[in-house]
Scaffold this motif. Structure first.
Motif, mmCIF file in Angstrom:
data_model
loop_
_atom_site.group_PDB
_atom_site.id
_atom_site.type_symbol
_atom_site.label_atom_id
_atom_site.label_comp_id
_atom_site.label_asym_id
_atom_site.label_seq_id
_atom_site.Cartn_x
_atom_site.Cartn_y
_atom_site.Cartn_z
ATOM 1 N N ILE A 1 0.839 -1.205 0.000
ATOM 2 C CA ILE A 1 0.000 0.000 0.000
ATOM 3 C C ILE A 1 0.872 1.253 0.000
ATOM 4 C CG2 ILE A 1 -0.245 0.009 2.534
ATOM 5 C CD1 ILE A 1 -3.164 0.986 1.987
ATOM 6 N N SER B 1 5.878 0.021 2.787
ATOM 7 C CA SER B 1 6.377 -1.298 3.215
ATOM 8 C C SER B 1 6.181 -2.270 2.060
ATOM 9 C CB SER B 1 5.609 -1.801 4.442
ATOM 10 O OG SER B 1 5.768 -0.917 5.511
ATOM 11 N N PHE C 1 11.717 -3.605 11.642
ATOM 12 C CA PHE C 1 11.084 -4.018 10.381
ATOM 13 C C PHE C 1 12.099 -4.580 9.384
ATOM 14 C CE2 PHE C 1 6.525 -2.388 9.931
ATOM 15 C CZ PHE C 1 6.317 -2.347 11.297
ATOM 16 N N MET D 1 0.381 5.081 0.468
ATOM 17 C CA MET D 1 -0.471 6.222 0.827
ATOM 18 C C MET D 1 0.405 7.433 1.152
ATOM 19 S SD MET D 1 -3.167 4.511 3.497
ATOM 20 C CE MET D 1 -1.929 4.164 4.705
ATOM 21 N N SER D 2 1.355 7.233 2.071
ATOM 22 C CA SER D 2 2.121 8.357 2.616
ATOM 23 C C SER D 2 2.995 9.009 1.552
ATOM 24 C CB SER D 2 3.026 7.870 3.757
ATOM 25 O OG SER D 2 2.281 7.143 4.691
ATOM 26 N N ILE E 1 -2.756 10.074 16.649
ATOM 27 C CA ILE E 1 -3.830 10.250 15.660
ATOM 28 C C ILE E 1 -4.999 9.323 16.002
ATOM 29 C CG2 ILE E 1 -4.437 9.973 13.205
ATOM 30 C CD1 ILE E 1 -2.698 12.445 13.758
ATOM 31 N N GLN F 1 -8.168 19.510 12.177
ATOM 32 C CA GLN F 1 -6.764 19.590 12.618
ATOM 33 C C GLN F 1 -6.074 20.823 12.033
ATOM 34 O OE1 GLN F 1 -5.473 17.107 14.831
ATOM 35 N NE2 GLN F 1 -7.673 16.695 14.848
ATOM 36 N N TRP G 1 7.778 5.692 2.460
ATOM 37 C CA TRP G 1 7.630 4.703 3.539
ATOM 38 C C TRP G 1 6.795 3.491 3.137
ATOM 39 C CZ3 TRP G 1 11.299 6.434 6.184
ATOM 40 C CH2 TRP G 1 11.370 7.736 6.672
ATOM 41 N N GLY H 1 1.757 12.728 5.786
ATOM 42 C CA GLY H 1 1.822 11.549 6.660
ATOM 43 C C GLY H 1 0.526 11.469 7.432
ATOM 44 N N SER H 2 0.532 12.032 8.650
ATOM 45 C CA SER H 2 -0.718 12.086 9.428
ATOM 46 C C SER H 2 -1.772 12.877 8.651
ATOM 47 C CB SER H 2 -0.469 12.756 10.786
ATOM 48 O OG SER H 2 0.515 12.042 11.504
ATOM 49 N N ALA I 1 -0.183 7.228 13.408
ATOM 50 C CA ALA I 1 0.512 7.344 14.697
ATOM 51 C C ALA I 1 -0.472 7.246 15.870
ATOM 52 C CB ALA I 1 1.266 8.678 14.740
HETATM 53 C C1 LIG Z 1 7.427 0.939 10.003
HETATM 54 C C2 LIG Z 1 6.577 1.805 9.132
HETATM 55 C C3 LIG Z 1 5.874 1.234 8.075
HETATM 56 C C4 LIG Z 1 5.086 2.046 7.249
HETATM 57 N N1 LIG Z 1 4.442 1.497 6.183
HETATM 58 C C5 LIG Z 1 3.741 2.281 5.334
HETATM 59 C C6 LIG Z 1 3.134 1.741 4.148
HETATM 60 O O1 LIG Z 1 3.225 0.548 3.891
HETATM 61 N N2 LIG Z 1 2.478 2.584 3.324
HETATM 62 C C7 LIG Z 1 2.347 3.908 3.581
HETATM 63 O O2 LIG Z 1 1.705 4.597 2.814
HETATM 64 N N3 LIG Z 1 2.906 4.463 4.691
HETATM 65 C C8 LIG Z 1 3.606 3.670 5.566
HETATM 66 N N4 LIG Z 1 4.204 4.209 6.681
HETATM 67 C C9 LIG Z 1 4.071 5.649 6.917
HETATM 68 C C10 LIG Z 1 3.161 5.959 8.087
HETATM 69 O O3 LIG Z 1 1.806 5.755 7.714
HETATM 70 C C11 LIG Z 1 3.446 7.396 8.518
HETATM 71 O O4 LIG Z 1 4.795 7.417 8.997
HETATM 72 C C12 LIG Z 1 2.495 7.863 9.608
HETATM 73 O O5 LIG Z 1 1.197 8.032 9.118
HETATM 74 C C13 LIG Z 1 2.975 9.184 10.242
HETATM 75 O O6 LIG Z 1 3.274 10.114 9.259
HETATM 76 P P1 LIG Z 1 4.675 10.911 9.302
HETATM 77 O O7 LIG Z 1 5.773 9.897 9.433
HETATM 78 O O8 LIG Z 1 4.711 11.816 8.152
HETATM 79 O O9 LIG Z 1 4.639 11.684 10.666
HETATM 80 P P2 LIG Z 1 3.932 13.119 10.907
HETATM 81 O O10 LIG Z 1 2.604 13.165 10.272
HETATM 82 O O11 LIG Z 1 4.906 14.196 10.579
HETATM 83 O O12 LIG Z 1 3.699 13.062 12.464
HETATM 84 C C14 LIG Z 1 4.796 13.025 13.402
HETATM 85 C C15 LIG Z 1 4.201 13.050 14.797
HETATM 86 O O13 LIG Z 1 3.527 14.290 15.000
HETATM 87 C C16 LIG Z 1 2.389 14.106 15.812
HETATM 88 N N5 LIG Z 1 1.190 14.601 15.101
HETATM 89 C C17 LIG Z 1 1.070 14.917 13.800
HETATM 90 N N6 LIG Z 1 -0.166 15.365 13.529
HETATM 91 C C18 LIG Z 1 -0.853 15.321 14.683
HETATM 92 C C19 LIG Z 1 -2.188 15.652 15.074
HETATM 93 N N7 LIG Z 1 -3.078 16.136 14.198
HETATM 94 N N8 LIG Z 1 -2.551 15.458 16.357
HETATM 95 C C20 LIG Z 1 -1.668 14.972 17.274
HETATM 96 N N9 LIG Z 1 -0.391 14.649 16.964
HETATM 97 C C21 LIG Z 1 0.013 14.821 15.693
HETATM 98 C C22 LIG Z 1 2.317 12.606 16.152
HETATM 99 O O14 LIG Z 1 2.949 12.361 17.396
HETATM 100 C C23 LIG Z 1 3.150 11.975 15.061
HETATM 101 O O15 LIG Z 1 3.726 10.754 15.480
HETATM 102 C C24 LIG Z 1 4.981 3.429 7.509
HETATM 103 C C25 LIG Z 1 5.686 3.976 8.596
HETATM 104 C C26 LIG Z 1 6.479 3.178 9.387
HETATM 105 C C27 LIG Z 1 7.244 3.782 10.533
#
Ligand SMILES: Cc1cc2nc3c(=O)[nH]c(=O)nc-3n(C[C@H](O)[C@H](O)[C@H](O)COP(=O)(O)OP(=O)(O)OC[C@H]3O[C@@H](n4cnc5c(N)ncnc54)[C@H](O)[C@@H]3O)c2cc1C
Length: 388
Positions: free
Chosen positions: A124, A159, A205, A126-127, A368, A384, A157, A132-133, A365
């Motif tokens: 998948i 996987s 991982f 998405m990110s 979230i 948000q 990211w 991300g979030s 996360a």
């Molecule tokens: C091991 C691993 C596997 C993954 N596999 C996939 C995959 O297969 N496909 C894919 O598409 N993605 C994948 N991801 C990506 C993952 O979905 C994103 O890392 C995740 O959604 C967080 O996005 P970000 O890393 O951009 O962090 P950010 O969005 O920058 O967030 C960082 C931190 O900020 C805080 N934060 C941000 N926004 C808010 C809010 N509104 N309210 C409260 N706190 C907030 C949280 O503490 C969060 O942890 C993977 C990530 C990891 C670590």
């Protein structure tokens, strides 16, 4: 309300456990050392034992059982390692579920049965670098041009990135802002215009390769559209099941850790007696067990409540959030209880701690999930972006 598994569920769980414990630990160790994912041959072997697509309808090549059965198998594999369990995760709760539920018949029949037979790995995407979030900020575009869909953009990211045979790509399919413009497209790995970044070096991982995906005028047939613009809500509903899978992977790190550590503390002697004789050790074991049981019940509740369909956002978020948090805590205790051996890479314990951390970021996360839970409590989504 009945908290007991049925005879068939218990038998399936036992079969998965026997296979996973008997066959997979040395493979998991090798994967950890090389970083290479499970081979296609091993994945086909999982399929031949009926461990892939447990909850996919029989008409599409699955076992036709429920989500709970799939999660029982997943936990047993996940106790050995995240990497060996990942093909089970992908086939039961991964992006293939979006294809199974929403894709047109031709695409569905081309893809789903081949995932269940272990021939095809689907990941998948998405990110993105800036989404991300805030996933609905994604900018990868998919434009319909005649009989083709043309993709441009970057995913991060993913996987399975570079390793999987095909990708479910969330993309912007109309000019409507936010969620409204988002749909999803199926993109095979060999499609011209799709390339991959270097393999990411993650904290855990190992054996679940991850990389960027680059789409440069990457064209697929129009029949590869899974959902058009406006389908984001449906994609997220299918994602509620992935959340339960993520929670189960986290739970498995904790429950696998506890099983190993219960053996260890009865064998390891200090001050002339097994360390399990120390009350501080007993209390720590009990606290680990309480958290594991509670997480498992939350996951099973989400799966059982969803008997007629997908789990609810609230149930799956509560389960994911709790399992993600306790997995980090419980695996941390397990490392501590094994002392130097817990910290050594020769044993699987420190790997479980590293993988646990990842499950609490992947799939949304932890904080979230908490925002989702609060939204369900008050009956409205929180904006948000703007001022509340
Ligand atoms: C091991 C691993 C596997 C993954 N596999 C996939 C995959 O297969 N496909 C894919 O598409 N993605 C994948 N991801 C990506 C993952 O979905 C994103 O890392 C995740 O959604 C967080 O996005 P970000 O890393 O951009 O962090 P950010 O969005 O920058 O967030 C960082 C931190 O900020 C805080 N934060 C941000 N926004 C808010 C809010 N509104 N309210 C409260 N706190 C907030 C949280 O503490 C969060 O942890 C993977 C990530 C990891 C670590």
């Amino acid at each position: 309300m009945d908290f007991k598994l049925t005879e068939n569920q218990t038998a399936l769980q036992a079969a998965a456990r026997e296979y996973a414990q008997g066959r997979l630990p040395p493979i998991a160790q090798e994967i950890e050392e090389t970083g290479e994912p499970p081979s296609h041959a091993l994945i086909a072997e999982f399929a031949s034992h009926g461990f892939l697509g447990v909850n996919i309808p029989e008409s599409l090549g699955g076992l036709g059982l429920g989500n709970l059965e799939a999660l029982l198998v997943l936990e047993e594999f996940g106790k050995v390692s995240s990497a060996v369990a990942f093909p089970v995760f992908e086939s039961c709760v991964g992006p293939v579920r979006a294809i199974e539920r929403f894709a047109p018949g031709d695409l569905k029949s081309r893809v789903v049965s081949r995932v269940c037979s272990g021939e095809l790995i689907v990941a998948i995407a998405m990110s993105e670098p800036a989404a991300g979030s805030a996933l609905t900020d994604l900018t990868t575009r998919a434009e319909v041009r005649g009989e083709q869909i043309v993709l441009n953009g970057t995913k991060r990211w993913c996987s399975g990135g570079g390793h999987a045979d095909a990708y479910v790509v969330y993309c912007r399919m109309s000019d409507e802002p936010g969620a409204k413009g988002i749909g999803a497209v199926y993109v095979p790995k060999e499609t011209a215009g799709l390339s991959f970044g270097k393999r990411e070096a993650l904290m855990g991982f190992r054996g679940i390769p991850s990389s960027d995906l680059y789409f440069d005028n990457c064209a697929v047939p129009i029949g590869n559209m899974i959902v058009p613009a406006g389908g984001f809500k449906r994609l997220m509903e299918a994602f509620d099941l992935e959340r339960c899978g993520n929670a189960t992977m986290a739970l498995a790190q904790a429950s696998g850790a506890l099983e190993d550590v219960v053996r260890y503390v009865q064998e390891r002697r200090q001050f002339g007696k097994p360390i399990v004789e120390f009350q501080a050790v007993q209390i720590r074991l009990a606290e680990m067990q309480i958290r594991i049981e509670a997480a498992r019940l939350l996951i099973w509740r989400a799966a059982c409540n969803a008997e007629a369909g997908l789990p609810s956002l609230l149930d799956s978020s509560v389960a994911k959030c709790y399992a993600n948090e306790i997995a980090r805590e419980v695996t941390g205790h397990a490392v501590q209880l094994m002392g130097g051996y817990g910290y050594s890479r020769e044993y699987p314990m420190e790997r479980r701690l590293r993988d646990s951390w990842g499950w609490g970021i992947a799939g949304g996360a932890i904080d979230i999930q908490k925002v989702n839970i609060a939204a369900a409590l008050v009956g409205r989504r929180f904006d948000q972006r703007g001022r509340s």
